[in-house]
Design an enzyme around this catalytic site. Structure first.
Site, PDB file in Angstrom:
ATOM      1  N   HIS A 133      -7.935   2.571  -5.992  1.00 17.68           N
ATOM      2  CA  HIS A 133      -7.247   1.593  -5.142  1.00 17.68           C
ATOM      3  C   HIS A 133      -5.758   1.867  -5.224  1.00 17.68           C
ATOM      4  O   HIS A 133      -5.221   2.116  -6.304  1.00 17.68           O
ATOM      5  CB  HIS A 133      -7.521   0.162  -5.622  1.00 17.68           C
ATOM      6  CG  HIS A 133      -8.956  -0.225  -5.504  1.00 17.68           C
ATOM      7  ND1 HIS A 133      -9.509  -0.648  -4.325  1.00 17.68           N
ATOM      8  CD2 HIS A 133      -9.946  -0.217  -6.416  1.00 17.68           C
ATOM      9  CE1 HIS A 133     -10.790  -0.903  -4.517  1.00 17.68           C
ATOM     10  NE2 HIS A 133     -11.084  -0.644  -5.779  1.00 17.68           N
ATOM     11  N   LEU A 134      -5.091   1.819  -4.104  1.00 18.10           N
ATOM     12  CA  LEU A 134      -3.650   2.059  -4.064  1.00 18.10           C
ATOM     13  C   LEU A 134      -2.889   0.981  -4.817  1.00 18.10           C
ATOM     14  O   LEU A 134      -1.956   1.265  -5.569  1.00 18.10           O
ATOM     15  CB  LEU A 134      -3.180   2.114  -2.613  1.00 18.10           C
ATOM     16  CG  LEU A 134      -3.737   3.288  -1.803  1.00 18.10           C
ATOM     17  CD1 LEU A 134      -3.558   3.035  -0.312  1.00 18.10           C
ATOM     18  CD2 LEU A 134      -3.068   4.582  -2.215  1.00 18.10           C
ATOM     19  N   SER A 135      -3.280  -0.267  -4.610  1.00 24.12           N
ATOM     20  CA  SER A 135      -2.609  -1.392  -5.281  1.00 24.12           C
ATOM     21  C   SER A 135      -3.422  -1.799  -6.505  1.00 24.12           C
ATOM     22  O   SER A 135      -4.587  -1.414  -6.651  1.00 24.12           O
ATOM     23  CB  SER A 135      -2.478  -2.581  -4.323  1.00 24.12           C
ATOM     24  OG  SER A 135      -3.760  -3.101  -4.007  1.00 24.12           O
ATOM     25  N   ASN A 143     -12.288   5.090  -2.163  1.00 20.13           N
ATOM     26  CA  ASN A 143     -11.466   3.899  -2.024  1.00 20.13           C
ATOM     27  C   ASN A 143     -12.231   3.018  -1.042  1.00 20.13           C
ATOM     28  O   ASN A 143     -12.112   3.187   0.173  1.00 20.13           O
ATOM     29  CB  ASN A 143     -10.071   4.223  -1.498  1.00 20.13           C
ATOM     30  CG  ASN A 143      -9.197   2.988  -1.413  1.00 20.13           C
ATOM     31  OD1 ASN A 143      -9.690   1.860  -1.398  1.00 20.13           O
ATOM     32  ND2 ASN A 143      -7.892   3.190  -1.338  1.00 20.13           N
ATOM     33  N   ARG A 194      -9.863 -10.435  -4.676  1.00 22.24           N
ATOM     34  CA  ARG A 194      -9.789  -8.974  -4.843  1.00 22.24           C
ATOM     35  C   ARG A 194     -10.009  -8.539  -6.295  1.00 22.24           C
ATOM     36  O   ARG A 194     -10.102  -7.345  -6.568  1.00 22.24           O
ATOM     37  CB  ARG A 194      -8.434  -8.450  -4.375  1.00 22.24           C
ATOM     38  CG  ARG A 194      -8.180  -8.632  -2.897  1.00 22.24           C
ATOM     39  CD  ARG A 194      -6.884  -7.942  -2.493  1.00 22.24           C
ATOM     40  NE  ARG A 194      -6.427  -8.361  -1.202  1.00 22.24           N
ATOM     41  CZ  ARG A 194      -6.842  -7.850  -0.043  1.00 22.24           C
ATOM     42  NH1 ARG A 194      -7.729  -6.890  -0.028  1.00 22.24           N
ATOM     43  NH2 ARG A 194      -6.351  -8.307   1.096  1.00 22.24           N
ATOM     44  N   TYR A 202       0.794  -1.229   0.000  1.00 26.49           N
ATOM     45  CA  TYR A 202       0.000   0.000   0.000  1.00 26.49           C
ATOM     46  C   TYR A 202       0.826   1.278   0.000  1.00 26.49           C
ATOM     47  O   TYR A 202       0.267   2.369  -0.093  1.00 26.49           O
ATOM     48  CB  TYR A 202      -0.947   0.004   1.210  1.00 26.49           C
ATOM     49  CG  TYR A 202      -1.902  -1.163   1.184  1.00 26.49           C
ATOM     50  CD1 TYR A 202      -2.913  -1.233   0.235  1.00 26.49           C
ATOM     51  CD2 TYR A 202      -1.777  -2.213   2.087  1.00 26.49           C
ATOM     52  CE1 TYR A 202      -3.783  -2.307   0.186  1.00 26.49           C
ATOM     53  CE2 TYR A 202      -2.639  -3.297   2.056  1.00 26.49           C
ATOM     54  CZ  TYR A 202      -3.640  -3.331   1.105  1.00 26.49           C
ATOM     55  OH  TYR A 202      -4.503  -4.397   1.057  1.00 26.49           O
ATOM     56  N   HIS A 241     -15.176  -5.643  -2.475  1.00 24.73           N
ATOM     57  CA  HIS A 241     -15.407  -7.033  -2.854  1.00 24.73           C
ATOM     58  C   HIS A 241     -16.581  -7.665  -2.125  1.00 24.73           C
ATOM     59  O   HIS A 241     -16.927  -8.809  -2.401  1.00 24.73           O
ATOM     60  CB  HIS A 241     -14.136  -7.851  -2.568  1.00 24.73           C
ATOM     61  CG  HIS A 241     -12.880  -7.084  -2.813  1.00 24.73           C
ATOM     62  ND1 HIS A 241     -12.499  -6.673  -4.068  1.00 24.73           N
ATOM     63  CD2 HIS A 241     -11.951  -6.598  -1.956  1.00 24.73           C
ATOM     64  CE1 HIS A 241     -11.364  -5.983  -3.975  1.00 24.73           C
ATOM     65  NE2 HIS A 241     -11.018  -5.927  -2.692  1.00 24.73           N
TER      66      HIS A 241
END
Length: 156
Positions: free
Chosen positions: A109-111, A83, A120, A32, A89
């Protein structure tokens, strides 16, 4: 009377953050990033200002609080940057609230959720978002706000 074409005095955009994002900077920084939620908040306020917007920045670990914020946004905000974190999910209720808002929604989303665990890879929120940004780290918030500025631009 306020001139509706003056974006600086218009309703803010809601920047909404879901569960565990209050742990940014200490929770899995290899996934993250090292930025804290406070760092991201500062980035959002600066980016919003650059685009003639104001940001109302919030975070909650509670699904109902997030849904209440989305419902409030229907009349108090001009768009939503969200976010949803783990609720991406799992939460049909959050998805339904976003759909009912009748506001432009940008999911961030950060990732890159598509390169992570299979559970995910799917997001209920993506189906009601006009734009999805993932994998850009904290910079994804700046990209999302730039997109919201485009989506909510007041025609002069």
């Amino acid at each position: 009377m306020t001139d509706p074409s003056d974006r600086s005095t218009a309703r803010p955009v809601l920047v909404l953050n879901g569960p565990n994002l209050n742990l940014l900077g200490v929770r899995e920084p290899e996934v993250y990033g090292k930025e804290t939620l406070a760092d991201i908040e500062a980035l959002c306020h600066a980016t919003a200002t650059e685009h003639g917007l104001r940001a109302d920045f919030r975070q909650s670990n509670h699904e109902g609080v997030l849904i209440d914020a989305v419902q409030e946004a229907r009349t108090a905000h001009r768009g939503i940057l969200i976010n949803p974190a783990g609720y991406s999910h799992t939460s049909v209720a959050l998805r339904d609230a976003l759909a009912a808002s009748d506001l432009p929604v940008v999911e961030v989303h950060l990732s890159n959720i598509h390169t992570r665990e299979p559970f995910r890879h799917f997001s209920y929120v993506s189906a009601v978002a006009s734009t999805v940004i993932c994998g850009a780290g904290a910079y994804g918030y700046a990209l999302g706000l730039a997109q919201l500025a485009r989506l909510t631009a007041v025609v002069r």
